[in-house]
Write an enzyme that holds these catalytic residues in place. Structure first.
Site, PDB file in Angstrom:
ATOM      1  N   CYS A  90      -1.807  43.169  29.211  1.00 17.63           N
ATOM      2  CA  CYS A  90      -1.736  43.886  27.933  1.00 17.63           C
ATOM      3  C   CYS A  90      -3.070  43.691  27.225  1.00 17.63           C
ATOM      4  O   CYS A  90      -3.426  42.559  26.877  1.00 17.63           O
ATOM      5  CB  CYS A  90      -0.580  43.369  27.087  1.00 17.63           C
ATOM      6  SG  CYS A  90      -0.407  44.237  25.503  1.00 17.63           S
ATOM      7  N   GLY A  91      -3.799  44.771  27.040  1.00 16.48           N
ATOM      8  CA  GLY A  91      -5.149  44.678  26.492  1.00 16.48           C
ATOM      9  C   GLY A  91      -5.197  44.285  25.030  1.00 16.48           C
ATOM     10  O   GLY A  91      -5.959  43.405  24.638  1.00 16.48           O
ATOM     11  N   HIS A  92      -4.373  44.945  24.186  1.00 13.27           N
ATOM     12  CA  HIS A  92      -4.441  44.618  22.767  1.00 13.27           C
ATOM     13  C   HIS A  92      -3.987  43.184  22.529  1.00 13.27           C
ATOM     14  O   HIS A  92      -4.526  42.472  21.666  1.00 13.27           O
ATOM     15  CB  HIS A  92      -3.600  45.605  21.937  1.00 13.27           C
ATOM     16  CG  HIS A  92      -2.207  45.173  21.680  1.00 13.27           C
ATOM     17  ND1 HIS A  92      -1.155  45.433  22.545  1.00 13.27           N
ATOM     18  CD2 HIS A  92      -1.657  44.461  20.648  1.00 13.27           C
ATOM     19  CE1 HIS A  92      -0.053  44.917  22.062  1.00 13.27           C
ATOM     20  NE2 HIS A  92      -0.315  44.326  20.909  1.00 13.27           N
ATOM     21  N   HIS A 223       5.189  53.050  30.892  1.00 12.25           N
ATOM     22  CA  HIS A 223       4.380  53.586  29.811  1.00 12.25           C
ATOM     23  C   HIS A 223       4.186  55.092  30.006  1.00 12.25           C
ATOM     24  O   HIS A 223       4.435  55.630  31.078  1.00 12.25           O
ATOM     25  CB  HIS A 223       2.998  52.919  29.771  1.00 12.25           C
ATOM     26  CG  HIS A 223       3.030  51.446  29.517  1.00 12.25           C
ATOM     27  ND1 HIS A 223       3.361  50.538  30.497  1.00 12.25           N
ATOM     28  CD2 HIS A 223       2.763  50.723  28.399  1.00 12.25           C
ATOM     29  CE1 HIS A 223       3.310  49.314  29.997  1.00 12.25           C
ATOM     30  NE2 HIS A 223       2.951  49.397  28.731  1.00 12.25           N
ATOM     31  N   ASP A 249       2.706  52.404  20.561  1.00  9.29           N
ATOM     32  CA  ASP A 249       1.552  51.535  20.304  1.00  9.29           C
ATOM     33  C   ASP A 249       0.785  52.013  19.085  1.00  9.29           C
ATOM     34  O   ASP A 249       0.421  53.180  18.975  1.00  9.29           O
ATOM     35  CB  ASP A 249       0.631  51.517  21.522  1.00  9.29           C
ATOM     36  CG  ASP A 249      -0.232  50.262  21.592  1.00  9.29           C
ATOM     37  OD1 ASP A 249      -0.621  49.754  20.515  1.00  9.29           O
ATOM     38  OD2 ASP A 249      -0.506  49.795  22.699  1.00  9.29           O
ATOM     39  N   CYS A 253      -4.383  50.932  22.618  1.00  6.03           N
ATOM     40  CA  CYS A 253      -3.844  50.336  23.842  1.00  6.03           C
ATOM     41  C   CYS A 253      -4.972  49.925  24.783  1.00  6.03           C
ATOM     42  O   CYS A 253      -5.720  50.773  25.279  1.00  6.03           O
ATOM     43  CB  CYS A 253      -2.872  51.281  24.536  1.00  6.03           C
ATOM     44  SG  CYS A 253      -2.072  50.552  25.986  1.00  6.03           S
ATOM     45  N   GLY A 254      -5.068  48.627  25.040  1.00  4.08           N
ATOM     46  CA  GLY A 254      -6.146  48.117  25.877  1.00  4.08           C
ATOM     47  C   GLY A 254      -6.026  48.517  27.334  1.00  4.08           C
ATOM     48  O   GLY A 254      -6.990  49.003  27.939  1.00  4.08           O
ATOM     49  N   THR A 255      -4.843  48.319  27.937  1.00  2.00           N
ATOM     50  CA  THR A 255      -4.690  48.729  29.330  1.00  2.00           C
ATOM     51  C   THR A 255      -4.673  50.248  29.445  1.00  2.00           C
ATOM     52  O   THR A 255      -5.129  50.806  30.449  1.00  2.00           O
ATOM     53  CB  THR A 255      -3.408  48.133  29.955  1.00  2.00           C
ATOM     54  OG1 THR A 255      -2.267  48.528  29.194  1.00  2.00           O
ATOM     55  CG2 THR A 255      -3.477  46.621  30.004  1.00  2.00           C
TER      56      THR A 255
END
Length: 347
Positions: A90-92, A223, A249, A253-255
């Protein structure tokens, strides 16, 4: 033991919540974070439910569990939890957890200005800047990301036939861009995109085989990304990311940004040295870049993308989970509709 206590740092990354568990996380089996994720899913998913779902959380909650490193070069490890499940990446939440760990003094990086984090999807490295004891920004290099499928289509009753790509950036994303039956995310309400995103996930999982070439435990889509025109002239794109049954989100969203950078690079829409300024539903922004062009073990073309953004601590909290209380392991309103009974949903 009927009562468990969890100490958390609360905050957000560009508007999206991050609840980081810093005390109370269970010991997990496995030599890697991927193996430990499987251990958590098998034995401890009640923790995710208790801390992410109501009454302690809400339908858009996201968080992490902070662990010691599992590799020699890493500074710490993270396990990702949210309403949709225990995610590979999860990027964020990575941006937020790095910020929280540094500002709270939980980690002293081996190399000042840099941090390395073990995660279930692999390992991520990050650079950060500090100003007056606060983390001004974090720039992390993600796991190898790639375009898995291009030009797929499904029929969504509300819109008709939709074309899309599926790209990976730590999670798999069907990416739906403007087309004849879909003019862009700005033309629809968040609730419409959530409802349709849930349907897209179901259709994709039913019709296509979505599996990571190097890790078969990473499979299926949880997602969906609806893209559209950005709000700011200085941005390059905007998207609304749907996760699971209920999460929208608030960040870009990082990913999802990583997946979109990989998709755009594979399609020749983003140069090797280019920057993709990616907006969220609320107008917050990440900067995505191609850091390295690589190949997976099976020869799949991929990149290592980077994502840059900001996160902020908003408080600290102590949560109690008492198994003698009703709804001790959380609930979602979606569990009280459809074919599932209340007894099955909350047991």
């Amino acid at each position: 033991m009927t009562r468990h206590t969890f100490i958390c740092i609360e905050g957000h990354t560009e508007g999206m919540p991050v609840r980081m568990v810093v005390d109370g996380a269970p010991e997990l089996d496995g030599a890697s974070m991927s193996e430990k994720r499987q251990s958590f899913l098998a034995e401890h998913d009640w923790i995710r439910r208790a801390l992410m779902l109501e009454p302690r959380g809400h339908s858009h909650m996201s968080g992490t569990l902070f662990y010691p490193p599992v590799s020699a070069e890493a500074d710490f490890s993270l396990l990702f939890i949210e309403t949709s499940g225990c995610l590979p990446m999860c990027g964020h939440a990575t941006l937020g957890s790095i910020t929280f760990a540094l500002e709270a003094g939980l980690v002293q990086p081996k190399t000042p200005g840099q941090v390395v984090v073990d995660v279930p999807a692999g390992q991520v490295s990050a650079r950060y800047t500090m100003e007056s004891g606060k983390v001004a920004s974090v720039h992390f290099t993600n796991v190898p990301s790639f375009l898995l499928y291009r030009d797929l289509s499904v029929h969504l009753p509300a819109l008709g036939e939709l074309r899309f790509d599926i790209a990976y950036g730590g999670n798999f994303y069907p990416i739906i861009e403007p087309q004849p039956n879909y003019p862009g995310c700005e033309h629809f309400s968040p609730q419409q995109l959530l409802d349709w995103g849930r349907s897209i996930q179901e259709l994709v999982n039913r019709q296509f085989d979505v599996v990571h070439p190097e890790d078969a435990s990473i499979r299926g889509v949880r997602h969906c990304m609806w893209s559209g025109q950005p709000l700011a002239a200085s941005s390059d794109g905007r998207s609304v990311v749907i996760a699971g049954d209920s999460l929208i989100d608030r960040s870009p969203c990082g990913t999802g940004t990583s997946a979109r950078v990989a998709q755009r690079f594979a399609r020749g829409l983003l140069a090797r040295d280019g920057v993709f300024r990616h907006e969220s539903l609320i107008g917050s922004r990440f900067a995505g870049r191609v850091e390295e062009v690589v190949e997976l073990a099976d020869g799949t073309p991929a990149i290592r993308p980077s994502v840059e953004g900001r996160a902020f601590i908003t408080g600290r909290a102590e949560y109690y989970v008492d198994r003698t209380q009703p709804y001790w392991n959380g609930f979602s309103l979606n569990e009280f509709t459809g074919n599932r009974s209340q007894k099955e949903s909350v047991k």
